[in-house]
Motif scaffolding. Structure first.
Motif, PDB file in Angstrom:
ATOM      1  N   LEU A 123       0.883  -1.199   0.000  1.00  0.00           N
ATOM      2  CA  LEU A 123       0.000   0.000   0.000  1.00  0.00           C
ATOM      3  C   LEU A 123       0.901   1.223   0.000  1.00  0.00           C
ATOM      4  CD1 LEU A 123      -2.389  -1.135   2.831  1.00  0.00           C
ATOM      5  CD2 LEU A 123      -2.597  -1.509   0.389  1.00  0.00           C
ATOM      6  N   GLY A 124       1.737   1.303  -0.991  1.00  0.00           N
ATOM      7  CA  GLY A 124       2.689   2.408  -0.993  1.00  0.00           C
ATOM      8  C   GLY A 124       3.942   1.966  -0.242  1.00  0.00           C
ATOM      9  N   ALA A 125       4.792   2.921   0.048  1.00  0.00           N
ATOM     10  CA  ALA A 125       6.131   2.598   0.572  1.00  0.00           C
ATOM     11  C   ALA A 125       6.042   1.897   1.931  1.00  0.00           C
ATOM     12  CB  ALA A 125       6.922   3.889   0.709  1.00  0.00           C
ATOM     13  N   ARG A 126       5.196   2.380   2.795  1.00  0.00           N
ATOM     14  CA  ARG A 126       5.025   1.871   4.161  1.00  0.00           C
ATOM     15  C   ARG A 126       6.379   1.762   4.876  1.00  0.00           C
ATOM     16  NH1 ARG A 126       0.681  -2.705   4.923  1.00  0.00           N
ATOM     17  NH2 ARG A 126       0.322  -1.580   6.849  1.00  0.00           N
ATOM     18  N   PRO A 127       7.153   2.835   4.928  1.00  0.00           N
ATOM     19  CA  PRO A 127       8.436   2.811   5.641  1.00  0.00           C
ATOM     20  C   PRO A 127       8.216   2.687   7.151  1.00  0.00           C
ATOM     21  CG  PRO A 127       7.902   5.040   4.989  1.00  0.00           C
ATOM     22  CD  PRO A 127       6.833   4.155   4.407  1.00  0.00           C
ATOM     23  N   ILE A 128       9.296   2.467   7.854  1.00  0.00           N
ATOM     24  CA  ILE A 128       9.167   2.427   9.330  1.00  0.00           C
ATOM     25  C   ILE A 128      10.109   3.454   9.956  1.00  0.00           C
ATOM     26  CG2 ILE A 128       8.352   0.037   9.451  1.00  0.00           C
ATOM     27  CD1 ILE A 128      11.165  -0.775  10.329  1.00  0.00           C
ATOM     28  N   ASP A 129      10.263   4.595   9.288  1.00  0.00           N
ATOM     29  CA  ASP A 129      11.150   5.649   9.804  1.00  0.00           C
ATOM     30  C   ASP A 129      10.709   6.137  11.185  1.00  0.00           C
ATOM     31  OD1 ASP A 129       9.031   6.490   7.953  1.00  0.00           O
ATOM     32  OD2 ASP A 129       9.550   8.509   8.606  1.00  0.00           O
ATOM     33  N   ARG A 130       9.393   6.223  11.413  1.00  0.00           N
ATOM     34  CA  ARG A 130       8.901   6.701  12.711  1.00  0.00           C
ATOM     35  C   ARG A 130       9.194   5.653  13.797  1.00  0.00           C
ATOM     36  NH1 ARG A 130       3.115   8.235  10.101  1.00  0.00           N
ATOM     37  NH2 ARG A 130       4.040   9.288   8.311  1.00  0.00           N
ATOM     38  N   HIS A 131       9.090   4.381  13.408  1.00  0.00           N
ATOM     39  CA  HIS A 131       9.406   3.315  14.377  1.00  0.00           C
ATOM     40  C   HIS A 131      10.889   3.375  14.762  1.00  0.00           C
ATOM     41  CE1 HIS A 131       5.949   1.972  12.040  1.00  0.00           C
ATOM     42  NE2 HIS A 131       5.648   1.103  12.950  1.00  0.00           N
ATOM     43  N   ILE A 132      11.734   3.617  13.765  1.00  0.00           N
ATOM     44  CA  ILE A 132      13.189   3.652  14.016  1.00  0.00           C
ATOM     45  C   ILE A 132      13.543   4.832  14.919  1.00  0.00           C
ATOM     46  CG2 ILE A 132      15.468   3.825  12.922  1.00  0.00           C
ATOM     47  CD1 ILE A 132      13.904   1.136  12.397  1.00  0.00           C
ATOM     48  N   SER A 133      12.953   5.998  14.647  1.00  0.00           N
ATOM     49  CA  SER A 133      13.214   7.158  15.528  1.00  0.00           C
ATOM     50  C   SER A 133      12.783   6.851  16.956  1.00  0.00           C
ATOM     51  CB  SER A 133      12.437   8.402  15.042  1.00  0.00           C
ATOM     52  OG  SER A 133      12.691   8.620  13.699  1.00  0.00           O
ATOM     53  N   MET A 134      11.653   6.169  17.073  1.00  0.00           N
ATOM     54  CA  MET A 134      11.140   5.815  18.410  1.00  0.00           C
ATOM     55  C   MET A 134      12.092   4.826  19.094  1.00  0.00           C
ATOM     56  SD  MET A 134       9.426   2.967  19.762  1.00  0.00           S
ATOM     57  CE  MET A 134       8.640   2.232  18.340  1.00  0.00           C
ATOM     58  N   LEU A 135      12.575   3.814  18.367  1.00  0.00           N
ATOM     59  CA  LEU A 135      13.529   2.850  18.953  1.00  0.00           C
ATOM     60  C   LEU A 135      14.755   3.585  19.471  1.00  0.00           C
ATOM     61  CD1 LEU A 135      13.436  -0.025  16.292  1.00  0.00           C
ATOM     62  CD2 LEU A 135      12.778  -0.246  18.681  1.00  0.00           C
ATOM     63  N   GLU A 373       8.034  13.221   0.224  1.00  0.00           N
ATOM     64  CA  GLU A 373       9.443  13.652   0.114  1.00  0.00           C
ATOM     65  C   GLU A 373       9.529  15.041  -0.524  1.00  0.00           C
ATOM     66  OE1 GLU A 373       9.922  10.316   1.994  1.00  0.00           O
ATOM     67  OE2 GLU A 373      11.376  11.944   1.784  1.00  0.00           O
ATOM     68  N   ASN A 374       8.853  15.207  -1.676  1.00  0.00           N
ATOM     69  CA  ASN A 374       8.933  16.541  -2.319  1.00  0.00           C
ATOM     70  C   ASN A 374       7.643  16.814  -3.082  1.00  0.00           C
ATOM     71  OD1 ASN A 374       9.005  15.346  -4.958  1.00  0.00           O
ATOM     72  ND2 ASN A 374      11.075  14.649  -4.371  1.00  0.00           N
ATOM     73  N   LEU A 381       0.479  11.590  -7.062  1.00  0.00           N
ATOM     74  CA  LEU A 381      -0.405  10.849  -6.138  1.00  0.00           C
ATOM     75  C   LEU A 381      -1.774  10.630  -6.750  1.00  0.00           C
ATOM     76  CD1 LEU A 381       0.345  12.554  -2.705  1.00  0.00           C
ATOM     77  CD2 LEU A 381       0.934  10.224  -3.418  1.00  0.00           C
ATOM     78  N   GLN A 382      -2.362   9.472  -6.481  1.00  0.00           N
ATOM     79  CA  GLN A 382      -3.779   9.217  -6.848  1.00  0.00           C
ATOM     80  C   GLN A 382      -4.505   8.904  -5.538  1.00  0.00           C
ATOM     81  OE1 GLN A 382      -3.574   6.109  -9.906  1.00  0.00           O
ATOM     82  NE2 GLN A 382      -4.194   7.691 -11.383  1.00  0.00           N
ATOM     83  N   GLN A 383      -5.007   9.957  -4.900  1.00  0.00           N
ATOM     84  CA  GLN A 383      -5.562   9.807  -3.557  1.00  0.00           C
ATOM     85  C   GLN A 383      -7.075   9.991  -3.496  1.00  0.00           C
ATOM     86  OE1 GLN A 383      -2.299   8.507  -2.400  1.00  0.00           O
ATOM     87  NE2 GLN A 383      -3.775   8.832  -0.758  1.00  0.00           N
TER      88      GLN A 383
END
Ligand code: EPZ
Length: 449
Positions: A123-135, A373-374, A381-383
């Motif tokens: 469903l799109g990129a679904r990164p875990i950048d927020r999880h990593i910052s939290m860790l 990102e930019n 996007l198709q939202q």
């Protein structure tokens, strides 16, 4: 060798009528089974759905050395004692996105964890950048090894350190991972801008019933780390699936039928139930569940998805197919995930009149929950979609793009005149237990091939 085609054949055009009992919530089961590895003693869970994602997860847990198995149709016992590996198997981790939740038990048990970049639905990129910052806020050193595709993590020191962390945007699983870590941390933690989904409260209740000290307060979650997690009661029963209920409500209304859904509480799908009334369909709230039924011409609607208590992103596909039967032009604006309209091209095969459009937005970075990102990203996007109805859908051959899109095209096939083929039945099995048996009990002509 299993020579099945992994397809459903559906002969549609008949109103679906009857009653179904909801299964346990996939998005609770996945987390509580992992949280059980934080416990100091075995624990029994009830109402665990027999779906592919759970089978994959049980296999993963057993590969790590712990025991986790079904002991009867929907009961699972987890015993963490044998846990002996700090590395998640690439093959199985790639199949379920929740695999990164293992950071919590592996870091707690071994002080380190090696976990592949999460997979799951596309469903799109679904990164875990927020999880990593939290860790990292919890004192975990995390690096991504692009050679192997693994996240490599290590505790700084020999225990998880309580912390105060604010998510820049809410994340459902990120909030759950933070709660798991904090429940075993030294000291107190405050998780700000925490996700509000009710599934998270099931996890909080489980941990508190095992000796944790967790509470929600003004959009934050306050957690005091505990030295012991021991579940004292016989078993923990998880909540019913808040995504399955709207899916079956749409089966009922889209086919002009009448379905009683046992187990769901109106408070868990309040926004959905209100919108169902607004389009002129029937909602009858009873002590044991909710009856959804067609009672005449459906009105068009304008829906924007949002984090809880908003209109849940997982509901928008089943909503869209219902809107192909509504009179007028309906719109759906998806703000949680990019690329969540995989079902549109499939519904168009059945004659649905759906087109994408670009909504005018003052502040897209505030509206959208995913990372942008930019500004160029924005244009691609198709939202948002416009759905013109009513359209008598006809049969077709369709492909399942993701779990909720699969349910959406199954609803369309049940509504369409004639015989349709749906390829990718196993993707639907990832999140819906016994779906063809449930549909057959409602009168659907569906068979798995
Ligand atoms: C959970 O996904 C559910 N999955 C989803 O259900 C559900 O739709 C979603 O929450 C919203 O309720 C499970 O619980 C296993 P998020 P999750 O983190 O936690 C972006 C289903 O079909 N983001 O709240 O992954 C993310 O890409 C599934 O059952 C980042 O960019 O959702 C998304 O666009 C689908 N970086 C948005 O934020 C991050 O570090 C919200 O994601 C984390 C998230």
């Amino acid at each position: 060798m299993d020579n099945s085609e992994d397809s459903f054949i559906v002969r549609g055009g008949k109103p679906l009528k009857g009653q179904i009992q909801l299964s346990g919530a996939k998005n609770v089961a996945l987390k509580v089974l992992i949280a059980a590895l934080l416990f100091d003693s075995p624990i029994t869970f009830k109402n665990i759905p027999r779906i592919r994602d759970i089978n994959e997860l049980l296999h993963l847990i057993n590969k790590l050395g712990a025991q986790a198995d079904f002991t009867d149709s929907n009961t699972v016992v987890v015993d963490s004692h044998g846990l002996s590996s700090d590395t998640i198997d690439l093959l199985h981790a790639a199949k379920i996105r929740a695999s990164f939740m293992f950071f919590a038990p592996l870091l707690y048990r071994f002080g380190k964890a090696f976990i592949p970049n999460p997979g799951g639905c596309r469903l799109g990129a679904r990164p875990i950048d927020r999880h990593i910052s939290m860790l990292q806020a919890f004192g975990v050193k995390v690096t991504y090894n692009s050679e192997t595709g693994f996240y490599e993590s290590q505790l700084n020191g020999n225990s998880i350190r309580g912390t105060t962390f604010t998510f820049d945007k809410p994340t459902h699983t990120g909030t759950e991972l933070a709660i798991m870590l904090a429940s075993r941390a030294d000291g107190e933690s405050v998780i700000k801008n925490a996700a509000q989904e009710p599934e998270i409260d099931d996890l909080i209740n489980l941990l508190n019933q095992a000796g944790a000290h967790i509470k929600r307060e003004n959009g934050s979650v306050l957690i005091k780390g505990t030295p012991i997690l021991h579940y004292k009661n016989d078993s923990f029963t998880i909540m019913v699936d808040r995504n399955e209920a709207p899916t079956f409500a749409s089966f009922g209304i889209t086919t002009r039928g009448d379905i009683m859904i046992y187990g769901i509480k109106e408070s868990d799908i309040e926004y959905f139930a209100t919108e169902i009334k607004n389009i002129g369909a029937g909602v009858e709230v009873l002590p044991e569940g909710i009856r959804f039924y067609y009672k005449g011409e459906l009105k068009s609607s304008s829906i924007t998805t949002g984090p809880h208590p908003g209109f849940m992103t997982d509901w928008q596909g089943p909503w869209a197919v219902m809107m192909t039967q509504a009179h007028g032009v309906s719109t759906i604006h998806e703000t949680i995930f990019e690329d969540r309209f995989g079902y549109v091209s499939e519904l168009q095969k059945l004659g649905a009149d759906i087109e994408f459009y670009q909504p005018e937005l003052d502040n897209p970075r505030k509206i959208y929950q995913f990372n942008i990102e930019n500004d160029d990203n924005l244009k691609s996007l198709q939202q948002a979609i416009r759905i013109k109805g009513p359209t008598q859908l006809h049969n077709g051959v369709m492909d399942v793009k993701d779990l909720r899109a699969g349910a959406t095209i199954l609803i369309a096939a049940c509504s369409a005149e004639g015989e349709s083929v749906i390829n990718g039945a196993s993707i639907i099995d990832r999140g819906y237990e016994d779906i063809e048996r449930k549909l057959q009990s409602l009168g659907a002509a569906i068979k798995r091939v």
